[in-house]
Write a protein that holds these residues in place. Structure first.
Motif, PDB file in Angstrom:
ATOM      1  N   GLN A   1       0.860  -1.184   0.000  1.00 37.45           N
ATOM      2  CA  GLN A   1       0.000   0.000   0.000  1.00 37.45           C
ATOM      3  C   GLN A   1       0.893   1.228   0.000  1.00 37.45           C
ATOM      4  OE1 GLN A   1      -2.142   1.343   3.459  1.00 37.45           O
ATOM      5  NE2 GLN A   1      -3.930   1.902   2.240  1.00 37.45           N
ATOM      6  N   VAL A   2       1.258   1.666  -1.199  1.00 37.95           N
ATOM      7  CA  VAL A   2       2.190   2.789  -1.333  1.00 37.95           C
ATOM      8  C   VAL A   2       1.699   3.707  -2.454  1.00 37.95           C
ATOM      9  CG1 VAL A   2       4.189   1.459  -0.536  1.00 37.95           C
ATOM     10  CG2 VAL A   2       3.653   1.506  -2.977  1.00 37.95           C
TER      11      VAL A   2
ATOM     12  N   PRO B   1      -4.026   3.389  -1.783  1.00 40.67           N
ATOM     13  CA  PRO B   1      -3.507   4.107  -0.611  1.00 40.67           C
ATOM     14  C   PRO B   1      -4.608   4.765   0.225  1.00 40.67           C
ATOM     15  CG  PRO B   1      -2.266   4.711  -2.580  1.00 40.67           C
ATOM     16  CD  PRO B   1      -3.434   3.872  -3.043  1.00 40.67           C
TER      17      PRO B   1
ATOM     18  N   LEU C   1      -7.672  -2.400   5.638  1.00 41.94           N
ATOM     19  CA  LEU C   1      -6.361  -3.054   5.725  1.00 41.94           C
ATOM     20  C   LEU C   1      -6.429  -4.299   6.586  1.00 41.94           C
ATOM     21  CD1 LEU C   1      -3.936  -0.010   6.125  1.00 41.94           C
ATOM     22  CD2 LEU C   1      -4.319  -1.450   4.122  1.00 41.94           C
TER      23      LEU C   1
ATOM     24  N   PHE D   1       4.431  -6.986   4.268  1.00 43.77           N
ATOM     25  CA  PHE D   1       3.538  -5.859   3.998  1.00 43.77           C
ATOM     26  C   PHE D   1       4.409  -4.636   3.795  1.00 43.77           C
ATOM     27  CE2 PHE D   1       0.202  -2.829   6.090  1.00 43.77           C
ATOM     28  CZ  PHE D   1      -0.157  -2.337   4.837  1.00 43.77           C
TER      29      PHE D   1
ATOM     30  N   CYS E   1       4.339  -0.688   3.345  1.00 50.23           N
ATOM     31  CA  CYS E   1       3.393   0.414   3.578  1.00 50.23           C
ATOM     32  C   CYS E   1       4.097   1.757   3.459  1.00 50.23           C
ATOM     33  CB  CYS E   1       2.783   0.270   4.970  1.00 50.23           C
ATOM     34  SG  CYS E   1       4.000   0.534   6.279  1.00 50.23           S
ATOM     35  N   ARG E   2       3.325   2.818   3.545  1.00 51.22           N
ATOM     36  CA  ARG E   2       3.911   4.157   3.577  1.00 51.22           C
ATOM     37  C   ARG E   2       4.374   4.423   5.015  1.00 51.22           C
ATOM     38  NH1 ARG E   2      -0.733   7.834   1.718  1.00 51.22           N
ATOM     39  NH2 ARG E   2       0.830   9.344   1.065  1.00 51.22           N
TER      40      ARG E   2
ATOM     41  N   MET F   1       1.969   5.279   7.717  1.00 51.52           N
ATOM     42  CA  MET F   1       1.050   4.222   8.152  1.00 51.52           C
ATOM     43  C   MET F   1       1.797   3.168   8.977  1.00 51.52           C
ATOM     44  SD  MET F   1      -1.916   4.935   6.842  1.00 51.52           S
ATOM     45  CE  MET F   1      -2.995   3.561   6.397  1.00 51.52           C
ATOM     46  N   ARG F   2       3.064   3.385   9.237  1.00 48.91           N
ATOM     47  CA  ARG F   2       3.906   2.325   9.788  1.00 48.91           C
ATOM     48  C   ARG F   2       3.397   1.791  11.126  1.00 48.91           C
ATOM     49  NH1 ARG F   2       9.024  -0.337   8.669  1.00 48.91           N
ATOM     50  NH2 ARG F   2       8.813  -1.994  10.196  1.00 48.91           N
TER      51      ARG F   2
ATOM     52  N   ALA G   1       0.412  -0.199  10.550  1.00 48.28           N
ATOM     53  CA  ALA G   1       0.776  -1.400   9.788  1.00 48.28           C
ATOM     54  C   ALA G   1       1.396  -2.452  10.711  1.00 48.28           C
ATOM     55  CB  ALA G   1       1.744  -1.038   8.671  1.00 48.28           C
TER      56      ALA G   1
ATOM     57  N   VAL H   1       7.298  -6.215   7.922  1.00 53.22           N
ATOM     58  CA  VAL H   1       6.741  -4.948   7.432  1.00 53.22           C
ATOM     59  C   VAL H   1       7.918  -4.070   7.021  1.00 53.22           C
ATOM     60  CG1 VAL H   1       5.367  -2.897   7.992  1.00 53.22           C
ATOM     61  CG2 VAL H   1       4.783  -5.105   9.037  1.00 53.22           C
TER      62      VAL H   1
ATOM     63  N   ASP I   1       8.827  -0.192   4.738  1.00 53.27           N
ATOM     64  CA  ASP I   1       8.113   0.975   4.214  1.00 53.27           C
ATOM     65  C   ASP I   1       8.775   1.573   2.992  1.00 53.27           C
ATOM     66  OD1 ASP I   1      10.074   2.857   5.484  1.00 53.27           O
ATOM     67  OD2 ASP I   1       9.161   2.015   7.310  1.00 53.27           O
TER      68      ASP I   1
END
Ligand code: AMP
Length: 504
Positions: free
Chosen positions: A59-60, A85, A92, A104, A106-107, A110-111, A114, A126, A128
Motif C-alpha cells: 500500500q504505497v 492508498p 487493511l 507488507f 506500507c507508507r 502508516m507504519r 501497519a 513490514v 516501508d
C-alpha cells in the motif's frame, strides 16, 4: 519461461540504457535500472525467507520503486497484492487477515498502524516505502546483488491478487495467474501497435488493472518508454502530451482535458492513440474530443477479473458508445436470464472466456463457482448488447438494472437523454425502493453552474423525457446534486447514491 517477467524482459530493448521511465523531474530509469533494482528487491525477498506463492501486500503511492517492487514479486514468484492508498484501518485489517501476506510494504506514515495490524494478522515482515521512493524497503535492498535468476513459474501459478472494489458485501480477491497477465499483455501491445519508439503518458494509479497491467505491460512488452507521473494532473498532461505518442485514461481525464481552454489540436498532434476505459465514455465526450483534438478515442472494456475483453479497432471504425469487438483470444457472449444465447440486438448478461480470465476468488470457492457457468464462462455482471455488425455496447452493471413494476429499465438509456439536455453536466439514474413499483426510477442530475438562461427543473426534465421514452422509464423523481460520487477510476458509485437518497 512462463514467468511473466521473463516474457516482458525478452522484449526489453537490446540497448539496456534506453529509458523506460521518465520522471516528473526528468530523471530517467533505464531498462538496466529496472532490471537491477528489481533484482535487488527479489534477492531481498528471498533473504527474508519468503517462498514462491507467498503474498506481498503493498500500500504505497505510485513511484518507480513501487513498479519495480511489482516486477520483483513476479521475478521471485511472489503474489503481488496492491492496495489503494486510500484504504484505512478497517479495509487493511480485512485484506491482511484474508490474504495472510508474508510481507507488507506500507507508507511510513502508516507504519505504526501497519505494525499493529501485521502483528494481529500474523504477517512476519513490514517494510516501508515513501512517496519519493525511499524507505526501509530500499535501504534493505541496497545491500543485495543486482543479478537475479527469475523463479520458473507454470502459467497457472498465481502472479497477483487484486481486491475488487466490492460495492456489495465483502471485497473479493481476484486471483490472476502469470498466464492470465501474459495473454493480455501480448494481445494488447500487438492490437494497439506498441513499438519501441512509443512514449506513453502514464498518469493512472498502479494499484488497479488499468495502470498496473494495461498501461505498464504495453510499454514493457514493446521496450518503449513512459512518462511516469504520480497522478493525473491536467496541467502536466498539457505539458507532456506534445512529447508523448500514446495516452491512456479513464473518461474523467478526457472530460478534464476538454474543460481546459489550453487543450488544442497542437497539444496532441504527436499522439497516435488515445485509449479510454474503466468506466463508460460518454458520446458527448467522444464527439467533442474528435472536434477539439482531431482524435477518435479508442474505447475498450474489461475488468479486474480478466484484464481487457474487448477493444474498438486500431484500424477501422471506432464507434462512440461502443467498446468494440472481443480481443483475440477472448470469447464474449451475451445471454438471457435463462442462460440462452442472444444473437440479436437485445440486452443481456455478458459472459467471457479466455486465457486472460482469472482463476477464481481467493479463498472463496463457492463465490468462484457461482460466477462461472458449468462450461467455464465467467459471468461479468455487466449487461450489454451487440450491434448487427458485432460492436458491443455496455449498458451497465446488472445490479444497477432497475426493475419497476416488473419491467426492466437500463439506466444508461435515460442518462444519455438527460445528459444531452441544455444546462445538464451529467446524471445518474438509480432505482429506489417504492411500495407500488418495487423500484422507482430516480435521476440524480448535476446542473451546469455557468448555464445561460433557465436551469433545467425537475418538471422540465420529466416533461422532456415523457415525449421520448415509454412512461415506465421516465423518472418519478429528479433530484439535483453538485457532484456524483466517483471512485478512483472515475466510476459513479451508484450504491452510495442509493444510500444517500433512500427516502425520495
Ligand atoms: P474494475 O474491475 O474496477 O476494472 O471494473 C470493471 C467494470 O468497469 C466492468 O465490469 C464494467 O462495469 C466497467 N467498465 C470498464 N470499462 C468500461 C467501458 N469502457 N464502458 C463501460 N463500463 C466499463
Amino acid at each position: 519461461m512462463s514467468n511473466l517477467y521473463t516474457l516482458l524482459q525478452a522484449h526489453f530493448p537490446k540497448d539496456a540504457s534506453k529509458p523506460c521511465l521518465i520522471l516528473p523531474d526528468r530523471r530517467v530509469w533505464s531498462y538496466r535500472d529496472i532490471e537491477r533494482a528489481s533484482g535487488r528487491i527479489a534477492n531481498l525477498i528471498e533473504a527474508l525467507g519468503l517462498v514462491p506463492g507467498d503474498r506481498i501486500a503493498v500500500q504505497v503511492e505510485k513511484t518507480p520503486e513501487a513498479l519495480v517492487l511489482y516486477l520483483a514479486c513476479l521475478r521471485a514468484g511472489m503474489v503481488f497484492l496492491p492496495m489503494n492508498p486510500a484504504y484505512q484501518r478497517h479495509e487493511l485489517a480485512y485484506f491482511l487477515a484474508d490474504a495472510k501476506p508474508g510481507l507488507f510494504v506500507c507508507r511510513p506514515q502508516m507504519r505504526a498502524l501497519a505494525d499493529q495490524l501485521a502483528l494481529a494478522a500474523g504477517v512476519a515482515h513490514v517494510l516501508d516505502l515513501d512517496d519519493d521512493g525511499r524507505g526501509s524497503l530500499i535501504d534493505a535492498a541496497a545491500g543485495q546483488r543486482d543479478a537475479y535468476v527469475d523463479v520458473a513459474r507454470n502459467g497457472g501459478d498465481l502472479a497477483c491478487i487484486l481486491y475488487t472494489s466490492g460495492t456489495t458485501g465483502r471485497s473479493k480477491g481476484a486471483m490472476l495467474s502469470h498466464r492470465n497477465l501474459a495473454a493480455n499483455a501480448r494481445v494488447l501491445s500487438a492490437t494497439w501497435r506498441f513499438r519501441p519508439d512509443d512514449v506513453l503518458l502514464h498518469m493512472l494509479p498502479i494499484f488497479h488493472v488499468h495502470g498496473l497491467f494495461v498501461a505498464s505491460h504495453c510499454v514493457l512488452m514493446s521496450g518503449s518508454a513512459m512518462f511516469f507521473e504520480p497522478k493525473f494532473d491536467v496541467g502536466r498532461a498539457l505539458q507532456l502530451l506534445p512529447q508523448a505518442t500514446v495516452f491512456m485514461g479513464v473518461p474523467t481525464y478526457y472530460v478534464r482535458l476538454l474543460a481546459e481552454p489550453g487543450f488544442k489540436r497542437d497539444t496532441s498532434a504527436g499522439i497516435r492513440l488515445f485509449v479510454s476505459g474503466s468506466a463508460p465514455l460518454s458520446l458527448e465526450t467522444f464527439e467533442e474530443f474528435k472536434v477539439r483534438a482531431g482524435h477518435t478515442i479508442l474505447e475498450r472494456y474489461g475488468m479486474t477479473e480478466g484484464g481487457m475483453f474487448t477493444s474498438n479497432p486500431y484500424d477501422g471504425e471506432r464507434r462512440g458508445g461502443s467498446v468494440g469487438h472481443p480481443l483475440p483470444g477472448t470469447e464474449v457472449r451475451i445471454v438471457d436470464e435463462q442462460g440462452g444465447l442472444i444473437n440479436d440486438r437485445r440486452v443481456g448478461q455478458i459472459e467471457v472466456r479466455g486465457d486472460n480470465v482469472f482463476i477464481g476468488y481467493w479463498r472463496m470457492p463457492e463465490k468462484t463457482a457461482e460466477e462461472f457457468t458449468p462450461d467455464g464462462w465467467f459471468r461479468t455482471g455487466d449487461l450489454g448488447s451487440r450491434d448487427a455488425d458485432g460492436y458491443i455496447r455496455i449498458v451497465g452493471r446488472s445490479k444497477d438494472l432497475i426493475i419497476t413494476g416488473g419491467l426492466n429499465v437500463y439506466p444508461k438509456e435515460i442518462e444519455e437523454l438527460i445528459d444531452a439536455m441544455p444546462g445538464v453536466v451529467e446524471s445518474a439514474v438509480i432505482g429506489l425502493p417504492d411500495p407500488d413499483y418495487g423500484e422507482a426510477v430516480t435521476a440524480v442530475v448535476i446542473r451546469r453552474q455557468d448555464a445561460q438562461g433557465d436551469l433545467p427543473s425537475e418538471a422540465g426534465i420529466i416533461a422532456q423525457l415523457k415525449g421520448t421514452l415509454a412512461n415506465f422509464k421516465v423518472p418519478k423523481r429528479v433530484v439535483f446534486a453538485t457532484e456524483l460520487p466517483r471512485n478512483a477510476m472515475g466510476k459513479v458509485q451508484k450504491n452510495l447514491l442509493r444510500q444517500q437518497y433512500p427516502g425520495t
